[in-house]
Write a protein that holds these residues in place. Sequence first.
Motif, PDB file in Angstrom:
ATOM      1  N   PRO A   1      15.665  19.216  -8.449  1.00  0.00           N
ATOM      2  CA  PRO A   1      14.978  20.228  -7.650  1.00  0.00           C
ATOM      3  C   PRO A   1      14.361  19.619  -6.403  1.00  0.00           C
ATOM      4  N   ASN A   2      14.226  20.443  -5.390  1.00  0.00           N
ATOM      5  CA  ASN A   2      13.559  20.007  -4.171  1.00  0.00           C
ATOM      6  C   ASN A   2      12.065  19.954  -4.460  1.00  0.00           C
ATOM      7  N   GLN A   3      11.480  18.768  -4.380  1.00  0.00           N
ATOM      8  CA  GLN A   3      10.059  18.588  -4.678  1.00  0.00           C
ATOM      9  C   GLN A   3       9.165  18.759  -3.455  1.00  0.00           C
ATOM     10  N   GLY A   4       9.743  19.120  -2.329  1.00  0.00           N
ATOM     11  CA  GLY A   4       8.949  19.385  -1.128  1.00  0.00           C
ATOM     12  C   GLY A   4       8.317  18.139  -0.525  1.00  0.00           C
ATOM     13  N   LEU A   5       9.008  17.012  -0.614  1.00  0.00           N
ATOM     14  CA  LEU A   5       8.474  15.785  -0.028  1.00  0.00           C
ATOM     15  C   LEU A   5       8.604  15.824   1.485  1.00  0.00           C
ATOM     16  N   ASN A   6       7.500  15.546   2.176  1.00  0.00           N
ATOM     17  CA  ASN A   6       7.593  15.423   3.629  1.00  0.00           C
ATOM     18  C   ASN A   6       8.065  14.014   3.968  1.00  0.00           C
ATOM     19  N   GLU A   7       8.195  13.703   5.240  1.00  0.00           N
ATOM     20  CA  GLU A   7       8.735  12.406   5.652  1.00  0.00           C
ATOM     21  C   GLU A   7       7.874  11.251   5.134  1.00  0.00           C
ATOM     22  N   LYS A   8       6.558  11.392   5.229  1.00  0.00           N
ATOM     23  CA  LYS A   8       5.645  10.338   4.764  1.00  0.00           C
ATOM     24  C   LYS A   8       5.780  10.135   3.261  1.00  0.00           C
ATOM     25  N   ASP A   9       5.777  11.231   2.499  1.00  0.00           N
ATOM     26  CA  ASP A   9       5.933  11.128   1.039  1.00  0.00           C
ATOM     27  C   ASP A   9       7.250  10.455   0.671  1.00  0.00           C
ATOM     28  N   ALA A  10       8.329  10.881   1.316  1.00  0.00           N
ATOM     29  CA  ALA A  10       9.649  10.316   1.021  1.00  0.00           C
ATOM     30  C   ALA A  10       9.681   8.824   1.331  1.00  0.00           C
ATOM     31  N   ARG A  11       9.055   8.434   2.428  1.00  0.00           N
ATOM     32  CA  ARG A  11       9.035   7.007   2.791  1.00  0.00           C
ATOM     33  C   ARG A  11       8.235   6.201   1.775  1.00  0.00           C
ATOM     34  N   GLU A  12       7.129   6.765   1.294  1.00  0.00           N
ATOM     35  CA  GLU A  12       6.308   6.070   0.292  1.00  0.00           C
ATOM     36  C   GLU A  12       7.045   5.953  -1.043  1.00  0.00           C
ATOM     37  N   VAL A  13       7.742   6.997  -1.435  1.00  0.00           N
ATOM     38  CA  VAL A  13       8.525   6.930  -2.670  1.00  0.00           C
ATOM     39  C   VAL A  13       9.646   5.907  -2.516  1.00  0.00           C
ATOM     40  N   LEU A  14      10.283   5.873  -1.347  1.00  0.00           N
ATOM     41  CA  LEU A  14      11.306   4.856  -1.092  1.00  0.00           C
ATOM     42  C   LEU A  14      10.716   3.455  -1.251  1.00  0.00           C
ATOM     43  N   GLU A  15       9.519   3.236  -0.720  1.00  0.00           N
ATOM     44  CA  GLU A  15       8.900   1.909  -0.819  1.00  0.00           C
ATOM     45  C   GLU A  15       8.597   1.566  -2.282  1.00  0.00           C
ATOM     46  N   TYR A  16       8.203   2.558  -3.065  1.00  0.00           N
ATOM     47  CA  TYR A  16       7.998   2.329  -4.507  1.00  0.00           C
ATOM     48  C   TYR A  16       9.329   1.971  -5.172  1.00  0.00           C
ATOM     49  N   MET A  17      10.392   2.659  -4.816  1.00  0.00           N
ATOM     50  CA  MET A  17      11.719   2.322  -5.367  1.00  0.00           C
ATOM     51  C   MET A  17      12.108   0.896  -4.993  1.00  0.00           C
ATOM     52  N   ARG A  18      11.797   0.505  -3.762  1.00  0.00           N
ATOM     53  CA  ARG A  18      12.083  -0.867  -3.329  1.00  0.00           C
ATOM     54  C   ARG A  18      11.282  -1.867  -4.159  1.00  0.00           C
ATOM     55  N   GLU A  19      10.037  -1.534  -4.457  1.00  0.00           N
ATOM     56  CA  GLU A  19       9.219  -2.403  -5.296  1.00  0.00           C
ATOM     57  C   GLU A  19       9.827  -2.556  -6.695  1.00  0.00           C
ATOM     58  N   ILE A  20      10.297  -1.459  -7.256  1.00  0.00           N
ATOM     59  CA  ILE A  20      10.968  -1.497  -8.553  1.00  0.00           C
ATOM     60  C   ILE A  20      12.146  -2.479  -8.517  1.00  0.00           C
ATOM     61  N   ASP A  21      12.837  -2.502  -7.393  1.00  0.00           N
ATOM     62  CA  ASP A  21      14.004  -3.372  -7.235  1.00  0.00           C
ATOM     63  C   ASP A  21      13.664  -4.781  -6.725  1.00  0.00           C
TER      64      ASP A  21
ATOM     65  N   ALA B   1       0.834  -1.208   0.000  1.00  0.00           N
ATOM     66  CA  ALA B   1       0.000   0.000   0.000  1.00  0.00           C
ATOM     67  C   ALA B   1       0.866   1.255   0.000  1.00  0.00           C
ATOM     68  N   MET B   2       1.938   1.211   0.775  1.00  0.00           N
ATOM     69  CA  MET B   2       2.861   2.346   0.814  1.00  0.00           C
ATOM     70  C   MET B   2       3.541   2.521  -0.547  1.00  0.00           C
ATOM     71  N   ALA B   3       3.907   1.407  -1.188  1.00  0.00           N
ATOM     72  CA  ALA B   3       4.533   1.473  -2.516  1.00  0.00           C
ATOM     73  C   ALA B   3       3.558   2.050  -3.543  1.00  0.00           C
ATOM     74  N   ALA B   4       2.290   1.679  -3.457  1.00  0.00           N
ATOM     75  CA  ALA B   4       1.281   2.210  -4.386  1.00  0.00           C
ATOM     76  C   ALA B   4       1.122   3.719  -4.202  1.00  0.00           C
ATOM     77  N   ALA B   5       1.127   4.165  -2.942  1.00  0.00           N
ATOM     78  CA  ALA B   5       1.050   5.609  -2.667  1.00  0.00           C
ATOM     79  C   ALA B   5       2.302   6.304  -3.191  1.00  0.00           C
ATOM     80  N   GLY B   6       3.462   5.652  -3.019  1.00  0.00           N
ATOM     81  CA  GLY B   6       4.716   6.215  -3.523  1.00  0.00           C
ATOM     82  C   GLY B   6       4.730   6.323  -5.033  1.00  0.00           C
TER      83      GLY B   6
END
Length: 166
Positions: A143-163, A73-78
Amino acid sequence: MRSLKTITLAVFAFALFSCGGDKKTDSIPNASSDGAAATEAPATPAAVDPATYDPKRGLGPHENIDVSKFDPAMAAAGKKIAEVKCTSCHKPTEEKLVGPGWKGVTKRQTPEWIMNFISNPDPMIDVDPELQKQLELCLVRMPNQGLNEKDAREVLEYMREIDGAK
């Protein structure tokens, strides 16, 4: 017809300048000791001693990120966040677009480094030798996209899914 040209020019100018540019500020909020509102502090190349820079963690508040369990779910949000803020420059493959492809990034970098970088890239670009090499290849600062901690964690989880995280 003239107003259409004006609108087109305005949209083009907005698109050109909305992706950041060469603004070098540290947007990690600094909390004051009295609990007052956070402020932004400008980053300078002298703000971080490259000799003390930790290439495994980067610069920023993120440390000890628990990635022991994959969260679909976190990866999908990411992925949704990435589609809005990241995929105009990055592909989920190894292929370079404007910036490098994301395939393999979670194998090359720690979760802490990734979250610190994607949530506040400028200070790290200024001191990280690998990021400076990427800048030479890509020719554009992330550029700084203004990701907060939750957004950054979700994007990280999406990157993990890619891998291949499951």
